[in-house]
Design a protein around this motif. Structure first.
Motif, short mmCIF file in Angstrom:
data_model
loop_
_atom_site.label_atom_id
_atom_site.label_comp_id
_atom_site.label_asym_id
_atom_site.label_seq_id
_atom_site.Cartn_x
_atom_site.Cartn_y
_atom_site.Cartn_z
N CYS A 318 -8.07 28.90 11.67
CA CYS A 318 -7.72 28.92 13.09
C CYS A 318 -6.22 29.13 13.22
O CYS A 318 -5.44 28.62 12.41
N GLN A 319 -5.82 29.88 14.22
CA GLN A 319 -4.40 30.14 14.48
C GLN A 319 -4.11 29.98 15.96
O GLN A 319 -4.79 30.56 16.79
N ALA A 320 -3.09 29.19 16.26
CA ALA A 320 -2.63 29.00 17.63
C ALA A 320 -1.19 29.46 17.72
O ALA A 320 -0.39 29.20 16.81
N ARG A 321 -0.85 30.12 18.82
CA ARG A 321 0.50 30.68 18.99
C ARG A 321 1.05 30.32 20.36
O ARG A 321 0.30 30.10 21.32
N SER A 322 2.37 30.30 20.42
CA SER A 322 3.07 30.12 21.68
C SER A 322 4.47 30.69 21.50
O SER A 322 4.84 31.13 20.41
N SER A 323 5.24 30.70 22.58
CA SER A 323 6.59 31.27 22.50
C SER A 323 7.50 30.57 23.49
O SER A 323 7.05 29.95 24.46
N TYR A 324 8.80 30.69 23.23
CA TYR A 324 9.84 30.13 24.08
C TYR A 324 10.92 31.18 24.28
O TYR A 324 11.43 31.74 23.30
N ILE A 325 11.25 31.45 25.52
CA ILE A 325 12.37 32.32 25.83
C ILE A 325 13.58 31.46 26.17
O ILE A 325 13.50 30.22 26.18
N THR A 326 14.71 32.10 26.44
CA THR A 326 15.95 31.34 26.61
C THR A 326 15.88 30.36 27.78
O THR A 326 16.46 29.28 27.72
N SER A 327 15.17 30.72 28.85
CA SER A 327 15.07 29.82 30.00
C SER A 327 14.21 28.60 29.69
O SER A 327 14.21 27.63 30.47
#
Length: 422
Positions: A318-327
């Motif tokens: 299983c693979q879970a992903r997310s992301s964060y931008i500068t804000s």
């Protein structure tokens, strides 16, 4: 040209997807060189501003669309994966259509055999031996095809031993029917058992934070598992997505750089029973080494985090992903604790999972903090060395004076000896 440019901006903004929190990059229309130079200055400045476009959405889906794919035959060479990747409505439609077309095709052949043998002209004739008993039309041939392929066998329509072509067709339909069943049922089984939904219960904090930990500036985010069944061999990775220009002048729009979250120390291997705070130490090898609080909002970067592991119940990856931008990166904050000790057990409060609180954090970059720390140590070093040098100079002067006094004494003694000899 200005009106055309403004209209293009409005259309581009209206076509943005809702799950993309940051505005997309605005592409200038292909105007003549003179028209581009005659644009107002405020429009030129607006074009010059680079907007951040998500590479990976917050729900883990990659925001990349493949266009102008000419080698579409490659999808057919891997038809099984293609069917598994289809949406459920298309998958169910293909599932029903494959079986229906197969039954109709073989039902037509059964009807043609009966028609060419003349069985339709001897319906009800007890002296005539048909290829298939009680087959009196296309509908009955279609039903016999279903019974043959699904091995239902109601017993009303039966093939006779006086029809060799029917026996061959029975063998062919039985073999092909088994292949179709294995292919389609296997496709549906893999589709149902995909661990994509398991990733829905793996949560990431809404924001990432930067604060001090053990005297070092660190980038942190939190992960958690909502289920009681654990993720086996869980591991975490992080990537920095940022444009880059090489020394040779090559522009790389989506350059990927590894962010160390404990690879060398083993901290990237997680025992994900309760929520964990993943920490990245900002050192000289970190891509955030020269980024300060004031410079962070100006950066066009995105942090992609990837959590992988095996589902304990099924053993599938299983693979879970997310992301964060500068804000979404908060400078000078920490995560609120969510784990409390109750009577005989630990309790996790997921209401506070995304909450943060402000803490005292320097606004300088890690590089500047290291330089200031080195400057604070330099005066002490200088004072010690200067004292040592002064002490050495004093000792040298004393030795020179002693040498001169000794020479003078030696000279006086020599003069006395000469006078006595005279």
């Amino acid at each position: 040209a200005c009106l055309f440019f403004m209209a293009a901006n409005v259309l581009e903004e209206d076509s943005m997807e809702q799950d993309i929190e940051s505005p997309v990059t605005i592409h200038q229309p292909k105007l003549p060189k003179q028209a581009r130079e005659d644009l107002p200055k405020h429009i030129n400045k607006e074009c010059a501003k680079r907007k951040i476009q998500r590479y990976v959405r917050k729900d883990g889906k990659c925001n990349v669309h493949h266009g102008n794919v000419r080698e579409t035959y490659r999808y057919l060479t891997d038809i099984f994966t293609t069917l598994v990747d289809l949406k459920w409505r298309f998958n169910l439609l293909i599932f029903v259509m494959v079986y229906t077309v197969t039954w109709l095709f073989f039902g037509m052949i059964w009807w043609l055999i009966a028609y060419m043998r003349g069985d339709m002209d001897h319906i009800g004739d007890s002296t005539w031996t048909p290829c298939v008993s009680n087959l009196n039309g296309f509908v009955s041939a279609f039903l016999f095809s279903i019974e043959t392929e699904t091995t239902i066998g109601y017993g009303y329509r039966v093939i006779t031993d006086k029809c060799p072509e029917g026996i061959i067709l029975l063998l062919v339909q039985s073999v092909l029917g088994s292949i179709v069943n294995a292919f389609m049922v296997g496709c549906m089984f893999v589709k149902i058992s995909q661990p994509k939904k398991r990733a829905e219960t793996l949560v990431f904090s809404t924001n990432a934070v930067i604060s001090m930990r053990d005297g070092k500036l660190c980038l942190m985010f939190r992960v958690g598992d909502l289920r009681n069944s654990h993720i086996v061999e869980a591991s975490i990775r992080a990537k920095l997505i940022k444009s880059k220009q090489t020394k040779e002048g090559e522009f790389i729009p989506l350059n990927q750089t590894d962010i160390n979250v404990g690879y060398y120390t083993g901290d990237d291997r997680l025992f994900l029973v309760s929520p964990l705070i993943i920490s990245h130490e900002i050192n000289q090898q970190s891509p955030f080494w020269e980024i300060s609080k004031a410079q962070l909002p100006k950066e066009e970067l995105e942090i992609v985090v990837i959590l992988e592991g095996m589902v304990e119940a099924t053993g599938m990856t299983c693979q879970a992903r997310s992301s964060y931008i500068t804000s979404e990166i908060l400078w000078g904050y920490r995560f609120t604790p969510v784990l409390t000790l109750e009577d005989g057990f630990y309790e996790v409060d997921y209401n506070s999972f995304h909450e943060t609180y402000e803490t005292n954090t320097p606004v300088y970059s890690a590089k500047e903090l290291a330089e200031m720390a080195s400057r604070a140590e330099l005066p002490l070093t200088w004072s010690v060395s200067s004292k040592l040098d002064q002490h050495a100079e004093l000792e040298t002067e004393e030795e020179e004076k002693n040498q001169e006094d000794q020479n003078e004494r030696n000279g006086d003694v020599a003069n006395l000896e000469n006078e006595s000899k005279v």
